[in-house]
Write an enzyme that holds these catalytic residues in place. Sequence first.
Site, PDB file in Angstrom:
ATOM      1  N   HIS A 183       3.757  -3.276  10.974  1.00 29.55           N
ATOM      2  CA  HIS A 183       3.452  -2.815   9.984  1.00 29.55           C
ATOM      3  C   HIS A 183       1.998  -1.661  10.055  1.00 29.55           C
ATOM      4  O   HIS A 183       2.195  -0.900  10.340  1.00 29.55           O
ATOM      5  CB  HIS A 183       3.540  -3.599   8.361  1.00 29.55           C
ATOM      6  CG  HIS A 183       3.632  -2.894   7.821  1.00 29.55           C
ATOM      7  ND1 HIS A 183       2.574  -2.801   6.860  1.00 29.55           N
ATOM      8  CD2 HIS A 183       4.264  -2.320   6.691  1.00 29.55           C
ATOM      9  CE1 HIS A 183       2.401  -1.454   5.663  1.00 29.55           C
ATOM     10  NE2 HIS A 183       4.092  -1.798   5.294  1.00 29.55           N
ATOM     11  N   GLU A 213       1.478   2.342   9.992  1.00 38.71           N
ATOM     12  CA  GLU A 213       0.444   2.319   8.418  1.00 38.71           C
ATOM     13  C   GLU A 213      -1.341   2.414   9.132  1.00 38.71           C
ATOM     14  O   GLU A 213      -2.317   2.083   8.151  1.00 38.71           O
ATOM     15  CB  GLU A 213       0.791   1.721   7.098  1.00 38.71           C
ATOM     16  CG  GLU A 213       1.851   2.554   6.523  1.00 38.71           C
ATOM     17  CD  GLU A 213       2.326   1.300   5.543  1.00 38.71           C
ATOM     18  OE1 GLU A 213       1.646   1.174   4.788  1.00 38.71           O
ATOM     19  OE2 GLU A 213       3.408   1.648   5.211  1.00 38.71           O
ATOM     20  N   HIS A 245      11.059   0.048   6.892  1.00 42.83           N
ATOM     21  CA  HIS A 245      10.344   0.745   8.356  1.00 42.83           C
ATOM     22  C   HIS A 245      11.011   0.844   9.412  1.00 42.83           C
ATOM     23  O   HIS A 245      11.394   1.577  10.129  1.00 42.83           O
ATOM     24  CB  HIS A 245       9.289   0.085   7.955  1.00 42.83           C
ATOM     25  CG  HIS A 245       8.285   0.273   6.915  1.00 42.83           C
ATOM     26  ND1 HIS A 245       7.677   1.010   7.304  1.00 42.83           N
ATOM     27  CD2 HIS A 245       7.618  -0.728   6.404  1.00 42.83           C
ATOM     28  CE1 HIS A 245       6.919   1.281   6.183  1.00 42.83           C
ATOM     29  NE2 HIS A 245       6.710  -0.005   5.591  1.00 42.83           N
TER      30      HIS A 245
HETATM   31 CO    CO Z   1       4.850  -0.787   4.165  1.00 46.28          CO
END
Ligand code: CO
Length: 299
Positions: A183, A213, A245
């Site tokens: 993530h 991210e 995602h």
């Molecule tokens: Co997210």
Amino acid sequence: MQYRFGAKFISIPALILLILLFQTAVAFAGHGEAKKEKTGILLVAFGSTMPEAQVSFEKIDERVRSEFPDVDVRWAYTSSIIREKMAGQGTDLDSPALALSKMMDEGFTHVAVQSLHTIPGEEYEGLVDTAESFEGMPKGIDKISIGTPLLYSDADMRAAVSALKSVFPSERKDGDSIILMGHGTHHAANIYYPASQYYFELVDPNVYVGTVEGSPSLDDIMKELKSRKKGRVFLMPFMSVAGDHARNDMAGNESDSWKSILSEAGYDCIPVLKGTAEVPAVLDIWVDHLKTAYSELKH
Ligand code: CO
């Protein structure tokens, strides 16, 4: 005030009143009596809106209930966005604060809270603060202990790497790479992603860890990939669930998905939509952390 207990001075109704008052006093004295011990487990995930991702939560739930057959197991989700979306679809999910309030009111005295997050980042930190504030409230939960997320210690990193390696696709050939999509976060704990790259390299030089991210980015990975022979690329989530995602940012058909960008650059991409919580050896790590937290309740 003066009481005279001689039979002459006390009427029958007054005697009954005295007896009643005495009993009330006994009942009040009984207030300090020991609470009955009641132990529970609270499993806490970020959450996912995708029905396909629920399989991960089911696997965790099954496993934990089989390890702790006599313990009440509850769930909470740290993402308020996900809780809101799910409520809109008619499914009410508890936040950690709500789940702990309910457990407090139901008389739980000891609660082991297990973080099902991947890294000790913002979600985990928030969970720790919330859970700790519920400990020792008047007439509340006496003791709360919190199990660490998947990746926490050096031993966790090694265990996670070998657990994931066990589910690398069997059709993979020499020169084929694996790209794991983590993530990523602005939180300092993002460092767990480049750190896990090191641990993967110890056992398999063709594994790359990137993030959606945080860093490393897909760009960073592609620079590394370029210097190697072009084999096929297997894309796998480094997240507990194969949710939004994994299905969109990693394996989606949109031009900005990792699959599209890598295919555009000439790589033959094969996405594997399996959340880490679907891997039994990965579950072992979370369950170990829960066992530690559970045993700390008794100290
Ligand atoms: Co997210």
